[in-house]
Every structure is written in C-alpha cells, then in structure tokens.
Scaffold this active site. Sequence first.
Site, PDB file in Angstrom:
ATOM      1  N   LYS A 129       0.843  -1.205   0.000  1.00 48.08           N
ATOM      2  CA  LYS A 129       0.000   0.000   0.000  1.00 48.08           C
ATOM      3  C   LYS A 129       0.872   1.246   0.000  1.00 48.08           C
ATOM      4  CE  LYS A 129      -3.710  -0.502   2.512  1.00 48.08           C
ATOM      5  NZ  LYS A 129      -4.312  -0.739   3.846  1.00 48.08           N
ATOM      6  N   ARG A 154      -3.008   3.315   8.647  1.00 49.49           N
ATOM      7  CA  ARG A 154      -3.371   2.134   7.854  1.00 49.49           C
ATOM      8  C   ARG A 154      -2.253   1.105   7.808  1.00 49.49           C
ATOM      9  NH1 ARG A 154      -4.843   4.651   2.102  1.00 49.49           N
ATOM     10  NH2 ARG A 154      -6.063   2.726   1.903  1.00 49.49           N
ATOM     11  N   GLY A 196      -7.990  -7.514   4.976  1.00 51.48           N
ATOM     12  CA  GLY A 196      -8.804  -7.531   6.178  1.00 51.48           C
ATOM     13  C   GLY A 196      -8.143  -8.202   7.373  1.00 51.48           C
ATOM     14  N   MET A 210      -5.274  -7.201   9.013  1.00 54.85           N
ATOM     15  CA  MET A 210      -4.671  -6.301   9.990  1.00 54.85           C
ATOM     16  C   MET A 210      -5.575  -5.092  10.186  1.00 54.85           C
ATOM     17  SD  MET A 210      -0.684  -6.696   9.029  1.00 54.85           S
ATOM     18  CE  MET A 210      -0.977  -6.133   7.373  1.00 54.85           C
ATOM     19  N   ARG A 260      -3.293  -1.068  -6.598  1.00 54.97           N
ATOM     20  CA  ARG A 260      -2.349  -2.177  -6.702  1.00 54.97           C
ATOM     21  C   ARG A 260      -2.691  -2.938  -7.964  1.00 54.97           C
ATOM     22  NH1 ARG A 260      -5.446  -5.794  -2.164  1.00 54.97           N
ATOM     23  NH2 ARG A 260      -7.363  -5.585  -3.332  1.00 54.97           N
ATOM     24  N   HIS A 271     -15.786  -8.981   2.160  1.00 57.90           N
ATOM     25  CA  HIS A 271     -14.753  -9.778   2.828  1.00 57.90           C
ATOM     26  C   HIS A 271     -14.734 -11.213   2.317  1.00 57.90           C
ATOM     27  CE1 HIS A 271     -13.227 -12.321   6.186  1.00 57.90           C
ATOM     28  NE2 HIS A 271     -12.309 -11.369   6.244  1.00 57.90           N
ATOM     29  N   SER A 331      18.099 -39.634 -12.624  1.00 56.27           N
ATOM     30  CA  SER A 331      16.802 -39.052 -12.303  1.00 56.27           C
ATOM     31  C   SER A 331      16.796 -38.779 -10.805  1.00 56.27           C
ATOM     32  CB  SER A 331      15.669 -40.010 -12.679  1.00 56.27           C
ATOM     33  OG  SER A 331      14.435 -39.431 -12.332  1.00 56.27           O
ATOM     34  N   CYS A 379      12.002 -36.940 -10.750  1.00 54.03           N
ATOM     35  CA  CYS A 379      10.747 -37.685 -10.799  1.00 54.03           C
ATOM     36  C   CYS A 379      10.017 -37.675  -9.457  1.00 54.03           C
ATOM     37  CB  CYS A 379      10.994 -39.109 -11.263  1.00 54.03           C
ATOM     38  SG  CYS A 379      12.034 -40.051 -10.152  1.00 54.03           S
ATOM     39  N   TYR A 420      14.646 -32.353 -17.642  1.00 54.26           N
ATOM     40  CA  TYR A 420      13.185 -32.475 -17.615  1.00 54.26           C
ATOM     41  C   TYR A 420      12.689 -32.642 -16.183  1.00 54.26           C
ATOM     42  CZ  TYR A 420      13.768 -37.524 -16.938  1.00 54.26           C
ATOM     43  OH  TYR A 420      14.110 -38.740 -16.431  1.00 54.26           O
TER      44      TYR A 420
HETATM   45  P1  ADP Z   1      -7.650  -2.314   3.925  1.00 55.52           P
HETATM   46  O1  ADP Z   1      -6.233  -2.606   3.600  1.00 55.52           O
HETATM   47  O2  ADP Z   1      -8.271  -3.284   4.854  1.00 55.52           O
HETATM   48  O3  ADP Z   1      -8.434  -2.033   2.684  1.00 55.52           O
HETATM   49  P2  ADP Z   1      -7.339   0.490   4.271  1.00 55.52           P
HETATM   50  O4  ADP Z   1      -6.108   0.976   4.936  1.00 55.52           O
HETATM   51  O5  ADP Z   1      -7.308   0.537   2.783  1.00 55.52           O
HETATM   52  O6  ADP Z   1      -7.622  -0.972   4.778  1.00 55.52           O
HETATM   53  O7  ADP Z   1      -8.530   1.351   4.865  1.00 55.52           O
HETATM   54  C1  ADP Z   1      -9.832   0.912   5.117  1.00 55.52           C
HETATM   55  C2  ADP Z   1     -10.835   1.859   4.457  1.00 55.52           C
HETATM   56  O8  ADP Z   1     -10.644   3.187   4.885  1.00 55.52           O
HETATM   57  C3  ADP Z   1     -10.722   1.861   2.959  1.00 55.52           C
HETATM   58  O9  ADP Z   1     -11.989   1.885   2.393  1.00 55.52           O
HETATM   59  C4  ADP Z   1     -10.014   3.138   2.665  1.00 55.52           C
HETATM   60  O10 ADP Z   1     -10.339   3.644   1.405  1.00 55.52           O
HETATM   61  C5  ADP Z   1     -10.495   4.059   3.805  1.00 55.52           C
HETATM   62  N1  ADP Z   1      -9.473   5.059   4.095  1.00 55.52           N
HETATM   63  C6  ADP Z   1      -8.223   4.826   4.485  1.00 55.52           C
HETATM   64  N2  ADP Z   1      -7.523   5.969   4.621  1.00 55.52           N
HETATM   65  C7  ADP Z   1      -8.375   6.976   4.310  1.00 55.52           C
HETATM   66  C8  ADP Z   1      -8.241   8.395   4.231  1.00 55.52           C
HETATM   67  N3  ADP Z   1      -7.087   8.995   4.487  1.00 55.52           N
HETATM   68  N4  ADP Z   1      -9.321   9.100   3.893  1.00 55.52           N
HETATM   69  C9  ADP Z   1     -10.493   8.479   3.622  1.00 55.52           C
HETATM   70  N5  ADP Z   1     -10.688   7.151   3.648  1.00 55.52           N
HETATM   71  C10 ADP Z   1      -9.629   6.393   3.989  1.00 55.52           C
HETATM   72 MG    MG Z   2      -7.832  -0.897   1.229  1.00 56.14          MG
END
Ligand code: ADP
Ligand code: MG
Length: 894
Positions: free
Chosen positions: A21, A90, A99, A101, A334, A450, A786, A854, A874
């Site tokens: 991220k 984040r 989901g 962490m 990503r 999720h 082999s 093998c 192979y």
């Molecule tokens: P995950 O990796 O579980 O998707 P995120 O870090 O992306 O967690 O954040 C969870 C939610 O919060 C996502 O929908 C993201 O877009 C929103 N979010 C995160 N940071 C911000 C921010 N700075 N402003 C507005 N929304 C945010």
């Molecule tokens: Mg996200």
Amino acid sequence: AKYVYRFSEGGMDQKDLLGGKGANLAEMSRLGLPVPPGFTITTEACRAFMRDGVVPADLRVEVTLALREMEDSLRRGLGDFHEPLLVSVRSGAKFSMPGMMETVLNVGLNDASVQGLTEYTGDERFAWDSYRRLIQMFGKTVLDIDGDLFADAHDALKAERGVKDDTELTGADLRGLVRTFKEIVREQSGQDFPQHPRQQLDMAIEAVLRSWNTDRAVLYRRQEGIPGDLGTAVNVQAMVFGNLGPTSGTGVCFTRDPSTGHSGVYGDYLPNAQGEDVVAGIRNTVPLAELEAINPEAYSELRQAMRRLETHYRDLCDIEFTIEDGRLWLLQTRVGKRTAAAAFRVATQLVDEDLITMDEAISRVTGAQLGKLLFPQFDAEADTELLTTGMAASPGAAVGEIVFDNAQAVARTEAGAEVILVRRETNPDDLQGMMVAAGILTARGGKTSHAAVVARGMGTCAVVGADALDVDVARQEVRVAGHTLHAGDIIAIDGTTGEVFLGEVPVVDSPVMTYISHGMDAGLAAAPDEETRELIVAVHRVLSHADDVRRLGVRANADTAEDAARGRERGAEGIGLCRTEHMFLGDRRELIERVILAGDDDEERTAALEALLPHQRADFIDILRAMDGLPTTIRLIDPPLHEFLPDLTELSVEVALAKERGEVDEKRERLLAAVRRMHEANPMLGLRGVRLGLVVPGLFALQVRAIAQATATLRAEGADPRPEIMVPLVGSVRELQLVRQETERILAEEGRAANVLLDLPVGVMIELPRAALTAHRIAEQADFFSFGTNDLTQTTWGFSRDDVEAAFFSQYLANGVLRISPFETIDGEGVGPLVRAGVAGGRATKPQLKMGVCGEHGGDPESIHFFHSAGLDYVSCSPYRVPVARLEAGRAAV
Ligand code: ADP
Ligand code: MG
Ligand code: MG
C-alpha cells in the site's frame, strides 16, 4: 535507520520496506495523481517493534517531523479546534492480507476538534458520527475492547429511536452515543478515551504494528506461505471525506474488466459514504458508470487516473477512491487481484494491445492459476435443483455439508467431510472456517466483500450476496426457496456461475482440460459460452508460448497404460517414472510370496519368477504401446519386500489360532518365519531398492527380461518402444555396476533370442545424499540420472515422511522451522545443494548425461523454477500436473 518515508520519497519498487500500500501510494504521488498527503512507517520499524516490544525511539522524532510537514503543507493541525487535520493510520504489508490487519480512521478527533469538523463540513451529524467511529475503532483495535459492546449500544440507540438505518440517527443522538462509547472505554480499559491527538496517533501506530501478529493474521500467513517475520508498514494519511453529501462518495474500481481484461468501466460506487462502508458491504453500491451522471468532472478525472495507472503498471489495477465535495482523491491502488480465468484473458488482451510481450504474458499467469482452470466442474447435463443464484465471487465447484461457524467447519472437516460455510456475511473472525471449507456461501455483500476477497485469495470457491438466503445462525438453519436446511444438509455451489443447488451434483472435466487433452476443437465445443471460448484461446496462446520458450522437458509419472495415455494427452513428452510395484500385487502376491519362501531353493524361486514373467511382460507392452515413440523410464522394484508380504501381527495371530485348533499348516508357518526374518525396524532405510535387487536373486532379472521381451515384441509389430531402465536407491557406484552387468547380460540374451539389438539405457535414481556426492563416480555406470527428491528430502532431513507429517509438521510450520513442507516444495537451502552437486558430478564425468527429476516436486511451481536453474533436462509429475509443469517451465525460462 530511517523509519519514515514521505509519500514523495518512496516508490513502487520498495514493497519490502514500505509494504504494498505504501509503495503504491508513493508511486501514485510521484505520478502527480491526487493522493491525500501522508507518510509511511517502514516494515523495519515493525521488525524492531516485534524484536524489542517497544516502538524505536527514533521513530517518534521522525513521525513528528513528517507530521509537521504535512500540517504545514495543508495549513491545518492534527486535531485542531478549527479545520482540524484528521488522519488514517493504515496497515499495509508487502503481500496483501485483505482484512487481516487493522486500520484506524479519523485519528485526531476529540471533544474540541469534533466542533472544528462540524464547522469545516457544516454537518454536525457527520462530525459526531466520525467521532463515534473513531472511539469504536480505537476502542476495539487499540484498547482491545470487545467490539460487540459498541455495536450493541449502537443498536440499542437505534431501537430506542425506532429507526433502522444508521443514517437516521440525528447529530444529537450521535453526540449521546459518543458519551456512551466513552463510558464503555472508561469501564473496559480503566482509562479515558485519549483526547490528545498525538497520543491517539502514537497509540494507533503501535496498535497497527501489533496487528501484524494477531491470531488471524498469523493463520492467514501460514495458509498463504507468507513469512512471519516481514512485518507491516504503517501509512499515516490525511483523511478525506466521502460523506459530505451528494457531491461526495466513495468507491472501488478496476482499470479494465477484471474477468475478461477488456477495457471498460468496472467498479462500485457509493454516494455520500466513507470508504469502509463499501468494503464492509453494509450498503448497496451502484455501478461505477452511474458516477458519470452524478458527477461528470470527477468521473472524467477518475477515468484519466485509471488510464494513467494502467499505462504505468502495464497491468490491470484496482483502485480505492473517495470524492470529497466534488474533488477526487485516490486512496489505494495495486495490480489487481484476479481470478485464474481472468489472469489468462487479461494477459493475452494486454498482448493484443501491445502493452506487454508474450514473454511477459507468461510471467503474468501462474501454474497455480492454470491448475484451477483444470478443476472438474459440475455436469451441465445433471438433474439439479437450483435453490438460488448469488454473485459468482470465486470460481470452482464445491459440494459439501452446510456448516454455520468455525467450530462446526473444523469438526466436520476433521471427521473427513467436505463443508460449505454458510454465513449472512463473513468477517475476519470467520477465517478459520473459511480456510477449511470447500466452499463459502453468503447472503450479503458484493464482489469486494470480505468473503469474496478472502475466498479469491485462498482459491476457495465462493458465492456471495445470495440474498434469497435467510441465514438464521441462532436457529442453525437457512431458509431458501421453500426449503429449510440444517447443518449437515448437502448443497453444491458453483463459484463460476453463482448457482446454489440442493444435494450432490456430479462433476466433469473443465472445458480447458478438454482443450488440453483433446485439442482446440473439442475444447471450443465443450465451452458453454463465448467467455469460455475466449479463455480457451488465451490458455492455448500462453501455453504454446511456454512450450516454445521452455528448456525443461515435461514428462509424466505413470504406472499404468491409462495414466500414461492421460499424461501423453496433456502434453507429456515421456514417462519419467513408471513404478513397477503394482506388478507384484493383486493375484500375483502369491507368486512373490513363493519367491521369498523359496529361500535357498533355486528351483522353486525360478519357477515362481517364471510364472510372473508373462504377466509383467503384458503390463510393459501396454505401457510402452501407450507411449510409443517416447522415452519411458521404468523403475525396477523399490519398496521394502515386506510390503508384499502379509502383516506380521496378523499372520502370527492366524497361525497361533490354527495351532490352538490343532491344525498344522506348514506353508503358513514357513511364511510366518520368513516374514519374521524380513521384519525391519526402519523399512525406509532397510532392504529396498537396489539392495533388494542384489540380495534376492532373479528379481531384477525377471523385470529386465519382461521389459526386454515387451520391447522385442513391440518392435516386431513395427512399433517404437523406448524403455529406459532405472535403478532405485543406489548409494555406491558398485551397486549400479553389478545391476548393470546383469542387465546387459539379459538384454543381450533376449536380443539374441528375438534377433533384435536391445541396447536399452540403464540409469540411476539419485535419491541418497551419498549418490549425489559421488555422482561423478556413479555417472561412470549410468546412462541417465533421475533425481528422486522425495527420498532425497527424507534422507537429507532424516525425516520419515509418513511419520513426521502427521506428528509434528503443523507445529514446525507454526513455529517457523519450516516455511512450507519440504515434501511439497523442494528445500532449496538444504536439499537443493545436493541436487546441484549431483548435476555437477554427473556432468563432470559425462557432459551430455541426461538428467531429470521424478519426485512429486516435479509438479510444484517453485520447485520447477529451481530445477530449471539447476540445469536439469526435464521434470516428471503426475499426469494431472503436466500442463501446470509446462507453463511453469516456460515461466522459469523467461
Ligand atoms: P484495507 O487494507 O483493509 O483495505 P485500508 O487501509 O485501505 O484498509 O482502509 C480501510 C478503508 O478506509 C478503505 O476503504 C479506505 O479507502 C479508507 N481510508 C483509508 N484511509 C483513508 C483516508 N485517508 N481518507 C479516507 N478514507 C480512507
Ligand atoms: Mg484498502
Ligand atoms: Mg525413492
């Protein structure tokens, strides 16, 4: 160490340090795309935190500097009374762990800044709602308070006000709820909700670092083979608000159709909402295309950003975005996760648009993805009762018992059942059940919910958002289409179509498998729709290119003519391992018993062996005919002899009982004596392989004679049999030399009798460390090598596979002694060097010596890359894995 990187300092190549991220946020910032400002705390800080149990002291200073820069550039202060800056904290590791962490939003809100936010946004309700979200998330994540306490209080308030939707609560209601939440915090944690913004920030950072090691994250990593010591990065980013009214909103999108790769507008949009609302699947989204009517400018800006990102990454990207009062902000991107089918179609589509080359295309797909396309599917002809259709979230076909929770899922799976986890919706606490389930079915949530995201990640079949389902966990039942189903009832779900059926549904070959086995025309004919036809063409293009570029040959392991034919259909260029053990079993068991019982009675032994000969000759004729024109490596008998004899205990009891009855069965008694004599404490290291061939006279000779006669017979028919004789478990060149002398004598004898020249290659399995280390000597007597990496792994580790896997591998995987079973993926560190030594030794003596592998590793993607780099000729694997091995061998070569 430098622990903090501004978004302007990082880039997409720094996923190790900044997490996926963080690296991509930095990359987007550098591309000039609209990203709310922020900074990333490195994974190194997380590793230091895990090591020391405290956040590194330097980190606090670095955070101060980065935060002040952020405040200055925005001319706002964290948690100010006027126009406050709020931030999100984040998580984000190198590998996406959806989901698993924590993320804390709205950090910086307190009793004062909530007023500032009201002023800034002109929306009291929103400000107090944000504040209550912060206390809730903070309480749960940072202070470890049971999240249900907050949720229950929230529900109670709604009930009291007689409203159903969150949005119906007023600003005053929410202010009251904040008061309640603060009380919960005080009661549960013994401290007040921290008012100081910086303290909130530091605590949130620490909580996110800690979330790397939550149970569910640890479990997820083990499942996905992600190392436990990488650590997560932490991204601190200015909050933007998607819930400021109709000109705001939030969404997720893909730069092209994530299933076909065709360009177009794909995504979900939720007007007037915050990002987490979309991911949680709480409210229903609208298709992204509708944004064009709602907000043409933001829409057009988003389209431009999508194009920009896709050109930059030259791949399908997925994006999280938020529109605050008409202004677009990108929050995450990503290279998009995709289904197996999509991976092939996207890759060839990108080639057709000249964005990538064919070499790149084969590196964009994996053997594991191809493997999924080869899974059998539901038989379209079958009589089925359709219960309902939900969203096809993760492909595959699963049949199993309904379970409603983790405990049931685990218990029933351990009892040997296949299960379908049925939930209203899933959340991270359901992970354990999701992992063991054959399929996942939910009543709520979309393709980005999720359940959908996690299932796709795990490759588990899933149908989500089947809203006709009335899932009643309390009563342990699900009601649908006039049926009331209970735990244990069988259903079938199709993750490719979204269909849910009652009862068992039979499965058949997938159209892609039909194409691979029977050619393009058959594949296209079996395809139910245009999408599948496109998929088959895409797989064909990718696989053909892999075949063109790969250096490794691919053979199949097959013991019977049917398996051999199946491997050949799927592209095997020979048999790398034909085991001969089964040729001594069944009706023939009695004959092998006679061989052993003969002891020193040469005549009796010869008679028994001669009786076996015609049977084995017929077996070899079948297999060699199926592999006409292709090399077929036949391994002489390998396992310990006692495997062909009755069980010692059973036989002892039988004889003892007979004696008691006064019966005398001399034959059984002699057999018992022999079985006792041959009993071994460590059969895996005992009388087996070449040792058996040297100790029991005539055994190998019988096999060689059967191969020779089968070859002569087929040649007389005008066929082209190409057997290669392979000697197992050799540790010393002398062993091989002895077998070789006898083999050559018999081949010459049989050749004379049939008037043909039978100079069949005689090779050796390299499966003991001593063989690998003396390969230069062994090569003197070998026409090919082999590598038997199963036994090589057992003998290098000193593991008896059958014993250790059940006994303690799960613990070794949990405590990190093993990252993955060395029987699944070759241990490049410990077993790899022996393979390399064997290759080097063999080639030093005979530069052209043919070498293959093998063991079961021959079908494992990571291992195939190793074998490529080790210079083998192979790999040989199960017929089912042959297409996967072809693809991975190609990928290893580009
Ligand atoms: P995950 O990796 O579980 O998707 P995120 O870090 O992306 O967690 O954040 C969870 C939610 O919060 C996502 O929908 C993201 O877009 C929103 N979010 C995160 N940071 C911000 C921010 N700075 N402003 C507005 N929304 C945010
Ligand atoms: Mg996200
Ligand atoms: Mg072996």
